[in-house]
Design a protein around this motif. Structure first.
Motif, PDB file in Angstrom:
ATOM      1  N   ARG A   6       0.805  -1.226   0.000  1.00 56.89           N
ATOM      2  CA  ARG A   6       0.000   0.000   0.000  1.00 56.89           C
ATOM      3  C   ARG A   6       0.839   1.278   0.000  1.00 56.89           C
ATOM      4  NH1 ARG A   6      -2.677  -3.289   3.751  1.00 56.89           N
ATOM      5  NH2 ARG A   6      -1.909  -2.010   5.451  1.00 56.89           N
ATOM      6  N   ARG A   7       2.100   1.183  -0.384  1.00 60.32           N
ATOM      7  CA  ARG A   7       2.962   2.367  -0.501  1.00 60.32           C
ATOM      8  C   ARG A   7       3.010   2.795  -1.962  1.00 60.32           C
ATOM      9  NH1 ARG A   7       5.850   3.927   4.391  1.00 60.32           N
ATOM     10  NH2 ARG A   7       5.312   2.266   5.823  1.00 60.32           N
ATOM     11  N   LYS A   8       3.310   4.058  -2.182  1.00 58.20           N
ATOM     12  CA  LYS A   8       3.494   4.589  -3.527  1.00 58.20           C
ATOM     13  C   LYS A   8       4.902   5.139  -3.616  1.00 58.20           C
ATOM     14  CE  LYS A   8      -1.321   5.637  -4.052  1.00 58.20           C
ATOM     15  NZ  LYS A   8      -2.344   6.636  -4.215  1.00 58.20           N
ATOM     16  N   ALA A  23      12.853   0.206  -9.019  1.00 56.38           N
ATOM     17  CA  ALA A  23      11.408   0.071  -9.225  1.00 56.38           C
ATOM     18  C   ALA A  23      10.965  -1.380  -9.093  1.00 56.38           C
ATOM     19  CB  ALA A  23      11.022   0.620 -10.594  1.00 56.38           C
ATOM     20  N   LYS A  24      11.729  -2.296  -9.635  1.00 52.35           N
ATOM     21  CA  LYS A  24      11.385  -3.717  -9.551  1.00 52.35           C
ATOM     22  C   LYS A  24      11.347  -4.179  -8.100  1.00 52.35           C
ATOM     23  CE  LYS A  24      12.654  -8.297 -11.162  1.00 52.35           C
ATOM     24  NZ  LYS A  24      13.564  -9.093 -11.959  1.00 52.35           N
ATOM     25  N   GLY A  30       5.526  -4.824  -2.946  1.00 50.58           N
ATOM     26  CA  GLY A  30       4.125  -4.466  -2.825  1.00 50.58           C
ATOM     27  C   GLY A  30       3.767  -3.026  -3.139  1.00 50.58           C
ATOM     28  N   ALA A  31       4.724  -2.205  -3.533  1.00 54.40           N
ATOM     29  CA  ALA A  31       4.451  -0.793  -3.810  1.00 54.40           C
ATOM     30  C   ALA A  31       3.903  -0.587  -5.219  1.00 54.40           C
ATOM     31  CB  ALA A  31       5.728   0.026  -3.655  1.00 54.40           C
ATOM     32  N   SER A  32       3.182   0.518  -5.390  1.00 53.66           N
ATOM     33  CA  SER A  32       2.829   1.020  -6.713  1.00 53.66           C
ATOM     34  C   SER A  32       3.926   2.007  -7.090  1.00 53.66           C
ATOM     35  CB  SER A  32       1.488   1.747  -6.674  1.00 53.66           C
ATOM     36  OG  SER A  32       0.465   0.863  -6.319  1.00 53.66           O
ATOM     37  N   VAL A  33       4.365   1.974  -8.342  1.00 57.93           N
ATOM     38  CA  VAL A  33       5.531   2.760  -8.739  1.00 57.93           C
ATOM     39  C   VAL A  33       5.219   3.642  -9.939  1.00 57.93           C
ATOM     40  CG1 VAL A  33       7.894   2.595  -9.631  1.00 57.93           C
ATOM     41  CG2 VAL A  33       7.136   1.035  -7.860  1.00 57.93           C
ATOM     42  N   LEU A  34       5.721   4.872  -9.886  1.00 58.59           N
ATOM     43  CA  LEU A  34       5.700   5.799 -11.003  1.00 58.59           C
ATOM     44  C   LEU A  34       7.156   6.003 -11.399  1.00 58.59           C
ATOM     45  CD1 LEU A  34       4.048   7.725 -12.797  1.00 58.59           C
ATOM     46  CD2 LEU A  34       4.430   9.481 -11.063  1.00 58.59           C
ATOM     47  N   LEU A  35       7.484   5.725 -12.660  1.00 61.89           N
ATOM     48  CA  LEU A  35       8.868   5.752 -13.155  1.00 61.89           C
ATOM     49  C   LEU A  35       8.966   6.715 -14.325  1.00 61.89           C
ATOM     50  CD1 LEU A  35      11.699   4.224 -13.152  1.00 61.89           C
ATOM     51  CD2 LEU A  35      10.678   2.713 -14.847  1.00 61.89           C
ATOM     52  N   VAL A  53       1.074  -2.562 -11.659  1.00 60.27           N
ATOM     53  CA  VAL A  53       1.201  -1.635 -10.525  1.00 60.27           C
ATOM     54  C   VAL A  53       2.208  -0.524 -10.814  1.00 60.27           C
ATOM     55  CG1 VAL A  53       0.482  -3.285  -8.773  1.00 60.27           C
ATOM     56  CG2 VAL A  53       2.895  -3.067  -9.342  1.00 60.27           C
ATOM     57  N   ALA A  54       2.746  -0.508 -12.030  1.00 60.27           N
ATOM     58  CA  ALA A  54       3.727   0.517 -12.404  1.00 60.27           C
ATOM     59  C   ALA A  54       3.183   1.371 -13.538  1.00 60.27           C
ATOM     60  CB  ALA A  54       5.026  -0.137 -12.847  1.00 60.27           C
TER      61      ALA A  54
END
Length: 62
Positions: A6-8, A23-24, A30-35, A53-54
């Protein structure tokens, strides 16, 4: 429960080199990632590697 559930996260190290590695690991935890990525091809590749989730966005030009 995973380490980053539940982290971003925002990864600005581009879509090559250390950026996708970080990012991987975040996605695996368990995080959502913006790259950030330079080209549409790099953005598509990053999302393909990291899953739903990315998100990859164009880097800003300063």
């Amino acid at each position: 429960m995973t380490e980053y559930a539940r982290r971003k996260a925002l990864v600005v190290g581009e879509s090559t080199g250390i950026g996708p590695a970080v990012a991987k690991r975040l996605v695996e935890g368990g995080a959502s990632v913006l790259l950030t990525a330079r080209t549409e091809e790099e953005r598509a590749h990053a999302v393909g590697e990291l899953g739903s989730v990315a998100r990859a966005v164009p880097r800003s030009r300063s």
